[in-house]
Design an enzyme around this catalytic site. Structure first.
Site, PDB file in Angstrom:
ATOM      1  N   CYS A 183      24.082  86.815   3.697  1.00 22.19           N
ATOM      2  CA  CYS A 183      23.802  87.739   4.538  1.00 22.19           C
ATOM      3  C   CYS A 183      23.187  87.410   5.956  1.00 22.19           C
ATOM      4  O   CYS A 183      23.137  86.048   6.031  1.00 22.19           O
ATOM      5  CB  CYS A 183      23.127  88.944   3.772  1.00 22.19           C
ATOM      6  SG  CYS A 183      21.248  88.864   3.653  1.00 22.19           S
ATOM      7  N   ARG A 194      20.166  92.340   1.353  1.00 21.21           N
ATOM      8  CA  ARG A 194      21.539  92.446   0.776  1.00 21.21           C
ATOM      9  C   ARG A 194      21.863  91.247  -0.130  1.00 21.21           C
ATOM     10  O   ARG A 194      22.203  91.204  -1.333  1.00 21.21           O
ATOM     11  CB  ARG A 194      22.675  92.487   1.894  1.00 21.21           C
ATOM     12  CG  ARG A 194      22.571  93.926   2.451  1.00 21.21           C
ATOM     13  CD  ARG A 194      23.699  93.758   3.672  1.00 21.21           C
ATOM     14  NE  ARG A 194      23.073  92.952   4.787  1.00 21.21           N
ATOM     15  CZ  ARG A 194      23.715  93.038   6.054  1.00 21.21           C
ATOM     16  NH1 ARG A 194      24.925  93.662   6.043  1.00 21.21           N
ATOM     17  NH2 ARG A 194      23.258  92.170   6.984  1.00 21.21           N
ATOM     18  N   ASP A 223      47.152  82.905 -15.952  1.00 22.78           N
ATOM     19  CA  ASP A 223      48.676  82.350 -15.594  1.00 22.78           C
ATOM     20  C   ASP A 223      48.270  81.390 -14.703  1.00 22.78           C
ATOM     21  O   ASP A 223      47.843  81.895 -13.560  1.00 22.78           O
ATOM     22  CB  ASP A 223      49.624  83.300 -15.476  1.00 22.78           C
ATOM     23  CG  ASP A 223      50.043  84.336 -16.449  1.00 22.78           C
ATOM     24  OD1 ASP A 223      49.819  83.858 -17.601  1.00 22.78           O
ATOM     25  OD2 ASP A 223      50.724  85.266 -16.395  1.00 22.78           O
TER      26      ASP A 223
END
Length: 192
Positions: free
Chosen positions: A11, A17, A125
């Site tokens: 941030c 944050r 996968d």
């Protein structure tokens, strides 16, 4: 290069944050071996996280101890398998520091949108241990860019610095909501 991998959270000041996001990710990814750290594009180096972010982490049951803000560097960006940013401006800053990271740097909400609905089987996968699990998840997310419409607004996590507790609550809710598909994907590594 194999193994779980490293996530770097970014941030601006690395006090509101990104510390909240870093510590919530650490909490949610406990036991996976994935490393999580954070830094700021204008990091308030050495500062502790904002007291309101700290209180929100404690309330969520996350570890808020031992934090010190850091400045974002090209070395930090280069060493990360995934760079999660609070805002698109932070993604751009990370890419300027280390252009090769552009593909693996995403805002939290863009990453969440790209991973939403991806099943553990779809993630497994194509994974044969040739890279870290985190980097594989990034590759899967990036491959969905043409399939998932990019947000036009509501991309950036609200910046609460210098604002009231209700704004910090909004920030936490935005982060916690976006973390759901991100954590699900990062925790979906196949057993060895």
């Amino acid at each position: 290069m194999n193994g779980p991998g490293h996530v770097l959270v970014v941030c601006t000041g690395n006090v509101c944050r990104s510390p909240y996001l870093e510590r919530r990710l650490r909490q949610d990814l406990a036991g996976t071996g994935i490393e999580v750290s954070s830094a700021g594009t204008r990091g308030l180096v050495g500062r502790d996280m904002d007291p309101t972010s700290r209180a929100l982490l404690v309330r969520a049951g996350a570890d808020a101890e031992g934090f010190a803000a850091r400045e974002l560097t090209s070395e930090l960006v280069a060493g990360a398998d995934l760079v999660i940013t609070a805002a698109r401006e932070h993604r751009a800053a990370a890419a300027r520091l280390h252009p090769a990271a552009l593909r693996r740097a995403m805002t939290l909400r863009d990453l969440a949108d790209l991973l939403d609905g991806v099943t553990p089987r779809e993630l497994a996968d194509g994974y044969h241990g040739e890279s870290t699990w985190v980097r594989h998840v990034v590759d899967v997310a990036a491959s969905r860019r043409g399939l998932v419409p990019a947000r036009q607004d509501g991309v950036d996590v609200t910046d609460p610095i210098g604002r009231g507790p209700e704004v910090f609550d909004r920030m936490a809710a935005e982060i916690d909501g976006a973390l759901v598909p991100v954590v699900a994907a990062l925790r979906a590594a196949p057993s060895a």
